[in-house]
Design a protein around this motif. Structure first.
Motif, PDB file in Angstrom:
ATOM      1  N   LEU A   5      27.400  -3.918  10.053  1.00 25.41           N
ATOM      2  CA  LEU A   5      26.550  -3.517   8.934  1.00 25.41           C
ATOM      3  C   LEU A   5      25.721  -4.674   8.393  1.00 25.41           C
ATOM      4  O   LEU A   5      25.241  -4.641   7.269  1.00 25.41           O
ATOM      5  N   TYR A   6      25.576  -5.729   9.201  1.00 22.44           N
ATOM      6  CA  TYR A   6      24.675  -6.849   8.935  1.00 22.44           C
ATOM      7  C   TYR A   6      25.166  -7.805   7.849  1.00 22.44           C
ATOM      8  O   TYR A   6      24.393  -8.586   7.310  1.00 22.44           O
ATOM      9  N   GLY A   7      26.444  -7.778   7.554  1.00 21.96           N
ATOM     10  CA  GLY A   7      27.022  -8.851   6.762  1.00 21.96           C
ATOM     11  C   GLY A   7      27.318 -10.054   7.650  1.00 21.96           C
ATOM     12  O   GLY A   7      27.230  -9.979   8.881  1.00 21.96           O
ATOM     13  N   ASP A   8      27.670 -11.176   7.050  1.00 14.29           N
ATOM     14  CA  ASP A   8      28.054 -12.354   7.837  1.00 14.29           C
ATOM     15  C   ASP A   8      29.410 -12.117   8.492  1.00 14.29           C
ATOM     16  O   ASP A   8      30.340 -11.599   7.858  1.00 14.29           O
ATOM     17  N   ALA A   9      29.535 -12.502   9.742  1.00 13.26           N
ATOM     18  CA  ALA A   9      30.839 -12.424  10.409  1.00 13.26           C
ATOM     19  C   ALA A   9      31.809 -13.373   9.715  1.00 13.26           C
ATOM     20  O   ALA A   9      31.441 -14.500   9.362  1.00 13.26           O
ATOM     21  N   PRO A  10      33.064 -12.960   9.479  1.00 16.08           N
ATOM     22  CA  PRO A  10      34.028 -13.843   8.816  1.00 16.08           C
ATOM     23  C   PRO A  10      34.225 -15.135   9.608  1.00 16.08           C
ATOM     24  O   PRO A  10      34.151 -15.140  10.835  1.00 16.08           O
ATOM     25  N   PRO A  11      34.472 -16.242   8.914  1.00 16.59           N
ATOM     26  CA  PRO A  11      34.637 -17.537   9.606  1.00 16.59           C
ATOM     27  C   PRO A  11      35.701 -17.511  10.691  1.00 16.59           C
ATOM     28  O   PRO A  11      35.518 -18.124  11.754  1.00 16.59           O
ATOM     29  N   ASP A  12      36.825 -16.834  10.451  1.00 13.05           N
ATOM     30  CA  ASP A  12      37.869 -16.825  11.463  1.00 13.05           C
ATOM     31  C   ASP A  12      37.446 -16.085  12.723  1.00 13.05           C
ATOM     32  O   ASP A  12      37.840 -16.434  13.837  1.00 13.05           O
ATOM     33  N   ARG A  13      36.604 -15.071  12.560  1.00  6.17           N
ATOM     34  CA  ARG A  13      36.086 -14.344  13.720  1.00  6.17           C
ATOM     35  C   ARG A  13      35.116 -15.231  14.499  1.00  6.17           C
ATOM     36  O   ARG A  13      35.147 -15.268  15.733  1.00  6.17           O
ATOM     37  N   ARG A  14      34.259 -15.916  13.798  1.00  4.16           N
ATOM     38  CA  ARG A  14      33.280 -16.782  14.466  1.00  4.16           C
ATOM     39  C   ARG A  14      33.986 -17.887  15.244  1.00  4.16           C
ATOM     40  O   ARG A  14      33.624 -18.193  16.377  1.00  4.16           O
ATOM     41  N   SER A  15      34.999 -18.477  14.651  1.00  7.20           N
ATOM     42  CA  SER A  15      35.628 -19.639  15.277  1.00  7.20           C
ATOM     43  C   SER A  15      36.288 -19.289  16.606  1.00  7.20           C
ATOM     44  O   SER A  15      36.296 -20.097  17.539  1.00  7.20           O
ATOM     45  N   VAL A  16      36.844 -18.069  16.708  1.00 11.07           N
ATOM     46  CA  VAL A  16      37.515 -17.714  17.961  1.00 11.07           C
ATOM     47  C   VAL A  16      36.561 -17.069  18.969  1.00 11.07           C
ATOM     48  O   VAL A  16      36.945 -16.800  20.112  1.00 11.07           O
ATOM     49  N   SER A  17      35.327 -16.814  18.559  1.00  9.01           N
ATOM     50  CA  SER A  17      34.387 -16.154  19.474  1.00  9.01           C
ATOM     51  C   SER A  17      33.797 -17.121  20.496  1.00  9.01           C
ATOM     52  O   SER A  17      33.333 -16.696  21.555  1.00  9.01           O
ATOM     53  N   TYR A  18      33.829 -18.433  20.166  1.00  9.17           N
ATOM     54  CA  TYR A  18      33.257 -19.417  21.083  1.00  9.17           C
ATOM     55  C   TYR A  18      34.292 -19.835  22.124  1.00  9.17           C
ATOM     56  O   TYR A  18      35.493 -19.927  21.837  1.00  9.17           O
ATOM     57  N   ASP A  19      33.794 -20.112  23.308  1.00  4.90           N
ATOM     58  CA  ASP A  19      34.656 -20.581  24.399  1.00  4.90           C
ATOM     59  C   ASP A  19      35.823 -19.624  24.619  1.00  4.90           C
ATOM     60  O   ASP A  19      36.979 -20.037  24.778  1.00  4.90           O
ATOM     61  N   ALA A  20      35.511 -18.337  24.597  1.00  2.74           N
ATOM     62  CA  ALA A  20      36.561 -17.322  24.722  1.00  2.74           C
ATOM     63  C   ALA A  20      37.127 -17.283  26.136  1.00  2.74           C
ATOM     64  O   ALA A  20      36.458 -17.651  27.102  1.00  2.74           O
ATOM     65  N   ALA A  21      38.371 -16.831  26.236  1.00  8.26           N
ATOM     66  CA  ALA A  21      39.037 -16.732  27.533  1.00  8.26           C
ATOM     67  C   ALA A  21      38.365 -15.660  28.394  1.00  8.26           C
ATOM     68  O   ALA A  21      37.776 -14.708  27.874  1.00  8.26           O
ATOM     69  N   PRO A  22      38.436 -15.786  29.711  1.00  9.85           N
ATOM     70  CA  PRO A  22      37.868 -14.749  30.595  1.00  9.85           C
ATOM     71  C   PRO A  22      38.529 -13.404  30.346  1.00  9.85           C
ATOM     72  O   PRO A  22      39.693 -13.320  29.947  1.00  9.85           O
ATOM     73  N   LEU A  23      37.779 -12.355  30.584  1.00 12.77           N
ATOM     74  CA  LEU A  23      38.308 -11.010  30.430  1.00 12.77           C
ATOM     75  C   LEU A  23      39.232 -10.661  31.589  1.00 12.77           C
ATOM     76  O   LEU A  23      38.993 -11.054  32.732  1.00 12.77           O
ATOM     77  N   ALA A  24      40.273  -9.915  31.275  1.00  9.94           N
ATOM     78  CA  ALA A  24      41.104  -9.361  32.338  1.00  9.94           C
ATOM     79  C   ALA A  24      40.334  -8.243  33.038  1.00  9.94           C
ATOM     80  O   ALA A  24      39.414  -7.652  32.470  1.00  9.94           O
ATOM     81  N   GLU A  25      40.705  -7.973  34.255  1.00  9.34           N
ATOM     82  CA  GLU A  25      40.023  -6.916  35.003  1.00  9.34           C
ATOM     83  C   GLU A  25      40.287  -5.564  34.335  1.00  9.34           C
ATOM     84  O   GLU A  25      41.448  -5.168  34.140  1.00  9.34           O
ATOM     85  N   PRO A  26      39.221  -4.829  33.949  1.00 13.20           N
ATOM     86  CA  PRO A  26      39.452  -3.542  33.276  1.00 13.20           C
ATOM     87  C   PRO A  26      40.008  -2.503  34.245  1.00 13.20           C
ATOM     88  O   PRO A  26      39.728  -2.526  35.444  1.00 13.20           O
ATOM     89  N   LEU A  27      40.793  -1.595  33.711  1.00 12.87           N
ATOM     90  CA  LEU A  27      41.403  -0.531  34.502  1.00 12.87           C
ATOM     91  C   LEU A  27      40.597   0.749  34.310  1.00 12.87           C
ATOM     92  O   LEU A  27      40.421   1.233  33.192  1.00 12.87           O
ATOM     93  N   ASN A  28      40.068   1.301  35.401  1.00 10.05           N
ATOM     94  CA  ASN A  28      39.307   2.551  35.362  1.00 10.05           C
ATOM     95  C   ASN A  28      39.904   3.535  36.375  1.00 10.05           C
ATOM     96  O   ASN A  28      39.372   3.737  37.466  1.00 10.05           O
ATOM     97  N   PRO A  29      41.026   4.136  36.027  1.00 11.17           N
ATOM     98  CA  PRO A  29      41.682   5.034  36.998  1.00 11.17           C
ATOM     99  C   PRO A  29      40.874   6.302  37.242  1.00 11.17           C
ATOM    100  O   PRO A  29      40.039   6.705  36.426  1.00 11.17           O
TER     101      PRO A  29
END
Length: 828
Positions: free
Chosen positions: A782-806
């Protein structure tokens, strides 16, 4: 607007060209605005043998020992392929008239080719060029019957024959058309009439300076007008001036002075009227060709970067840059067209053979003109196309009247200043004065080219800066497309699977609820503030499915914003549970739904929807879903999916309907243009849609969206998935202020053929934004600022696991007795 009555037309013979120029210019502007067109072409002289011996012609010649009578198929294709590589769209086949009736060598060679007539061979070669190179054949083979014209129509987009004159006396002994049976005016008029009966778009014209009088030119123009009004097929009228050529019977004949050519062009405009396309070849006026514009023409004809003018080899075509400069010097704008004019492209069922129409649509833009470049939404950028996005926005300084469009407007680019057209000036002045644009205003802005385009994008960018400043927002989100099975048959969709889409990529799948929750957990760990859920509508889905998804996500990840379900999914969910929209939306809200995406809007014009998604929600139903959602406290986005069978007027209607809805309910958060990705779309593969918008059109959608929706919708998003980074940066310079979501996974655009990747992580988002001198800001849905804790973990994020599409079969879903098809129900 109709042209003059015959009696009034004949009165023009005593007028000077200067006295006609003002009215000719006024009529051209009335019918064509500031647009002057040309056709990028190659010239294919299939044979230079002809049974006629016109006194001025150097194209036709008798057989020569050791030379073929006809170009070979390989020679034809070599020329056509060179033209396609150079950006041409037209293959102009010019040839002598029925040489087999005069020359034994022509008959023998045709027999060896397995053809009875020159027309038989022409059909074969035109089909080869069309199918092998995509160039659109325009055929000038001489006199034709209705049956001949119909046969040629199956392999070409247009045909042509110069009437030249209606003066029978010019066929007499020692006249220019003596001993030329195909130059009898009655026979040529019959050919033009036959093309109308065959519904073949047709080019004709007059040749001046061969001994005819002014009154006879007017007679010829009136004859052409009568045939055009009867058949509706005359797409352009050429006014061509005679040039004396050495080695002909008329080598010493005087050439018509330029003033006589100018008079004839101006008279043609006044006689024929505002809407007719009038052409004069620029190469036959040499350095004086820009003056032809002063006489009311609106087309330069074919210009080739590859081949000479084989009819007038002594007169080279002007360079395209020079042609553009000359056009702009008169306050006009140059644009490429196809070999068939836009008014015929707009009615392919009437004017184009079913085998030919897909080739036309593949080369056409939203106005039926030629696409300006090779850009396509979703296509991987290459070295040729990357600079194009930025180059579109740069150019000469823009001159506006005293009332400038924005308070802070800097000149764009370098070079001589150019004026902006009156309709664009007036529309932009409305924006400045706080007056809402109407449908005509927005339509004009969507048609902007050249200087007008730069004025529109500059105004949109200035308004963006005033409203949003220099920050560019983006959201860390995860897309989850929970199934690719859908019982709706949208013509643009390459994502959904089913019996009718078995040839498209990917096996049918359904993501189980625990996998949806796992992906949401993973997204939260990577800094997401939002999950966006959309998918196909499986026949077994009821409204309970969507409620269960929301509840499961909120129970597992309560802080995650659930942005989910298009208007079609909501409508179908409510209908399957037999609930009113309001009650069902309240139930979704209470289960955890926080906002709706604006998808399923496509184009909010039922004329378009009847073609691309007839059983989907109608315009009124889409608006009703969002209006009701806003009433129960849910916000939503808005989208437009454009560039298929739609055009500027449809786009204008879409924007105004969004604006009216927003004025009522105030619940839309942003406007998201989504260019049609054509590569795997069924409607394109069936030859019934264009290749998506051009880059100019895609950028304009963001700019006009900014201007037309102001001040009601203040956020305009650029889709990096559709536009690519470079295209998105151009949109950010043209009114957009948001770069959308990081996505993590993206399936719908990729299924349609998009090649811009599945994720643009925060680091890449911010690098893209910094590269254009803007400041990134991570936001919430809704166009507010992202909370600081969300921003801090968004950088250098771990690779995604392979998604399951049965496989969807693993879910053991049961198809209901009745399927909800809201669009068909509304249509009655």
């Amino acid at each position: 607007m109709r042209g003059l009555a015959a009696a009034e037309a004949f009165e023009l013979v005593d007028e000077s060209w200067e006295s006609l120029a003002g009215e000719a210019g006024r009529l051209r502007e009335l019918g064509h605005g500031r647009l002057v067109t040309y056709s990028p072409k190659v010239f294919i002289p299939l044979t230079k043998l002809c049974r006629d011996v016109c006194g001025y012609c150097t194209f036709a010649r008798p057989p020569r020992r050791g030379e073929r009578a006809y170009m070979s198929e390989d020679e034809v294709l070599e020329v056509a392929r060179a033209g396609a590589a150079a950006g041409c769209r037209e293959a102009l086949f010019t040839l002598g008239d029925k040489p087999e009736l005069r020359y034994r060598v022509a008959r023998a060679e045709l027999a060896a080719l397995g053809c009875e007539t020159t027309l038989d061979y022409l059909v074969r070669c035109a089909r080869l060029v069309l199918e092998e190179t995509g160039l659109l054949p325009h055929l000038n083979p001489g006199l034709l019957s209705v049956e001949d014209s119909r046969a040629l129509r199956r392999v070409s987009v247009s045909q042509g024959l110069m009437l030249e004159t209606t003066a029978d006396r010019l066929v007499e002994r020692d006249g220019p058309h003596w001993a030329s049976p195909d130059k009898l005016p009655a026979a040529r008029l019959a050919t033009i009439d036959a093309a109308g009966a065959a519904r073949a778009p047709f080019t004709t014209g007059i040749l001046i300076g061969i001994g005819e009088r002014r009154r006879e030119r007017v007679e010829a123009l009136l004859a052409i007008r009568g045939l055009g009004e009867r058949g509706g097929h005359v797409q352009e009228v050429i006014v061509q001036n005679f040039r004396a050529k050495p080695g002909t019977r008329m080598a010493a004949a005087p050439e018509p002075p330029l003033e006589e050519l100018l008079w004839t062009c101006a008279a043609a405009r006044v006689v024929l009227g505002a809407d007719w396309n009038i052409q004069a070849p620029p190469n036959l006026s040499y350095a004086d060709f820009p003056r032809l514009l002063d006489a009311g023409i609106n087309d330069w004809g074919g210009i080739s970067p590859v081949t000479t003018d084989h009819v007038n080899p002594e007169a080279p075509w002007p360079e395209l840059e020079r042609l553009g400069e000359a056009t702009r010097s008169r306050g006009l704008e140059l644009a490429p067209r196809l070999a068939v004019y836009p008014e015929f492209v707009a009615e392919p069922e009437r004017w184009l053979d079913p085998a030919v129409a897909p080739h036309v649509l593949a080369l056409a833009d939203s106005e039926g003109l030629a696409r300006e470049d090779g850009w396509a939404a979703g296509a991987a950028a290459d070295d040729r196309r990357v600079p194009r996005a930025a180059a579109l926005l740069d150019g000469a300084p823009i001159l506006l009247p005293e009332a400038s469009v924005t308070r802070k407007r800097a000149p764009v680019g370098n070079g001589s200043a150019s004026k902006v057209s009156r309709p664009v000036v007036e529309a932009l002045a409305k924006v400045r004065d706080g007056i809402e644009l109407d449908e005509d205003d927005a339509t004009e802005l969507f048609r902007a080219r050249g200087t007008d385009f730069r004025a529109v994008t500059a105004a949109a960018d200035a308004l963006r800066r005033e409203v949003s400043g220099d920050s560019v927002t983006y959201v860390v989100t995860r897309n989850i497309n929970y199934t690719n099975v859908c019982y709706f048959r949208c013509g643009f969709c390459a994502f959904s699977k089913g019996k009718l889409a078995a040839n498209l990529r990917g096996a049918p799948y359904l993501v189980p609820l625990d996998e949806i929750v796992r992906r949401c957990d993973e997204a939260w760990e990577r800094g997401a503030t939002e999950v966006c859920l959309q998918g196909g509508i499986h026949p077994a889905f009821t409204g309970d499915f969507y409620v269960d998804v929301c509840r499961a996500i909120k129970d597992a990840v309560p802080g995650l914003h659930v942005h989910a379900f298009s208007a079609l999914e909501v409508w179908q969910g409510a209908a399957t549970l037999e609930l009113p929209l309001r009650s069902y939306l309240e139930r979704l809200r209470d289960a955890g739904l926080a906002s709706l995406p604006g998808t399923a809007a496509e184009v909010l014009d039922d004329e378009v929807r009847a073609v691309i998604c007839p059983d989907k929600v109608t315009t009124g139903q889409w608006l009703e879903v969002h209006d009701t959602a806003h009433e129960v406290g849910l916000r939503s986005t808005t989208t437009i999916m454009f560039g298929h069978v739609d055009g500027p007027r449809n786009w204008a209607r879409h924007l105004l309907r969004l604006r009216d809805q927003q004025r009522r309910s105030g619940g839309f958060t942003e406007f998201v243009p989504l260019p049609f990705v054509h590569m795997e779309a069924p409607i394109y593969l069936k030859g019934r849609a264009r290749k998506g918008p051009t880059l100019r059109e895609a950028i304009l959608m963001h700019a006009v969206g900014r201007l037309a929706l102001h001040p009601w919708i203040t956020n305009v998003q650029a889709s990096w998935v559709k536009l690519g980074r470079e295209g998105a940066q151009a949109a950010l310079r043209a009114g957009a202020n948001d770069l959308g979501g990081t996505l993590m996974n993206e399936s719908i655009s990729r299924a349609a053929g998009a090649r811009h990747g599945q994720e643009l992580p925060p680091e890449a988002m911010e690098a893209t934004i910094h590269a254009i001198g803007r400041a990134p800001r991570q936001r919430t849905t809704l166009y507010g600022d992202a909370p600081p804790d969300r921003r801090s973990v968004s950088y250098d994020a771990a690779p995604l696991a392979e998604p399951l599409n049965p496989s969807v079969n693993d879910a053991n879903l049961e198809r209901p007795v009745r399927l909800v098809r809201p669009g068909l129900v509304a249509a009655g």
